[in-house]
Design a protein around this motif. Structure first.
Motif, PDB file in Angstrom:
ATOM      1  N   ALA A 176      34.439  36.789  34.843  1.00  0.00           N
ATOM      2  CA  ALA A 176      35.820  36.331  34.683  1.00  0.00           C
ATOM      3  C   ALA A 176      35.881  34.930  34.085  1.00  0.00           C
ATOM      4  N   GLY A 199      37.860  36.397  31.444  1.00  0.00           N
ATOM      5  CA  GLY A 199      39.166  36.415  32.081  1.00  0.00           C
ATOM      6  C   GLY A 199      39.307  37.542  33.093  1.00  0.00           C
ATOM      7  N   TRP A 200      40.329  37.421  33.952  1.00  0.00           N
ATOM      8  CA  TRP A 200      40.528  38.409  35.007  1.00  0.00           C
ATOM      9  C   TRP A 200      41.210  39.678  34.519  1.00  0.00           C
ATOM     10  N   GLN A 201      41.731  39.646  33.281  1.00  0.00           N
ATOM     11  CA  GLN A 201      42.347  40.854  32.734  1.00  0.00           C
ATOM     12  C   GLN A 201      41.309  41.787  32.088  1.00  0.00           C
ATOM     13  N   ASP A 202      40.113  41.299  31.876  1.00  0.00           N
ATOM     14  CA  ASP A 202      39.065  42.088  31.241  1.00  0.00           C
ATOM     15  C   ASP A 202      38.678  43.270  32.136  1.00  0.00           C
ATOM     16  N   SER A 203      38.521  44.447  31.524  1.00  0.00           N
ATOM     17  CA  SER A 203      38.231  45.663  32.300  1.00  0.00           C
ATOM     18  C   SER A 203      36.891  45.572  33.024  1.00  0.00           C
ATOM     19  N   THR A 226      35.407  42.899  34.139  1.00  0.00           N
ATOM     20  CA  THR A 226      35.590  42.007  35.280  1.00  0.00           C
ATOM     21  C   THR A 226      36.228  42.736  36.443  1.00  0.00           C
ATOM     22  N   LEU A 227      37.306  43.471  36.159  1.00  0.00           N
ATOM     23  CA  LEU A 227      38.044  44.166  37.208  1.00  0.00           C
ATOM     24  C   LEU A 227      37.203  45.259  37.858  1.00  0.00           C
TER      25      LEU A 227
END
Length: 216
Positions: free
Chosen positions: A192, A196-200, A202-203
């Motif tokens: 992240a 970033g936290w929107q990256d698949s 990462t999630l």
């Protein structure tokens, strides 16, 4: 030795900045996550046997790390080194307690053990820098091989009696779930920072880590 050798490791094998942190992370996660399992294996299968196994794995992993030709190769060998250390560490302390009588003798043995660990941690920073700067970061791992082989031979000669073996079971699923879950969560947090936290990715990593730890 690893910490001060990281810049040379990155340059030699082409690690990314994020990937380089896993040279230390994967060892620490395997070591910490499997430590209780390593101790339990010593209870059930014998401390001397597990000490020799853990030491042999550590030596083999050191040889593989020193010969690594890619980031993936090095990280896999570092994971193996962490597993070896998780088996080795609790067996070492247990064997010290078993082979030295309670009182002054055992206290002195444990003091030597603690002093050696402290000196090794401090000396490692100096040696790591010297090896990486003057020779190669690989020397810092290859040096474990002759020391480890000498310890294997000395242990076989010095510790003639195996420790008492206990009955029971060990929690392999729990050890795997906690280790893999923590690793996935750490990976998600680190990823992240760059994606970033929107990256698949990462999630998926963070959610998988949480789910595995809840299951644990």
């Amino acid at each position: 030795i690893v910490i001060t050798g990281l810049p040379e490791i990155r340059q030699s094998l082409g690690f990314s900045v994020t990937g380089l942190s896993w040279v230390q992370n994967i060892y620490t996660l395997c070591f910490g996550g499997l430590l209780m399992l390593g101790a339990r294996l010593g209870d059930l299968l014998g401390r001397k046997r597990m000490y020799l196994l853990g030491l042999a794995l550590f030596v083999l992993a050191s040889l593989l790390i020193g010969a690594a030709q890619s980031p993936q190769w090095l990280l896999a060998a570092r994971a193996l080194q962490g597993i070896g250390a998780a088996i080795l560490a609790p067996s070492t302390l247990a064997l010290l307690s078993i082979n030295f009588s309670e009182g002054h003798e055992r206290t002195r043995a444990l003091a030597y053990y603690a002093a050696t660990a402290g000196i090794g941690a401090t000396l490692g920073l100096v040696l790591g820098g010297l090896f990486a700067g003057w020779l190669s970061w690989r020397v810092g791992f290859f040096i474990n091989v002759p020391i480890g082989i000498a310890l294997l031979l000395l242990t076989s000669r010095s510790l003639l009696v195996e420790s008492e073996r206990h009955r029971g079971a060990f929690d392999l699923p729990g050890a795997v779930l906690s280790t893999v879950g923590t690793a996935a969560l750490v990976y998600g947090i680190e990823h992240a920072a760059t994606a970033g936290w929107q990256d698949s990715q990462t999630l998926i990593a963070a959610a998988s880590g949480v789910a595995l730890l809840v299951l644990f």
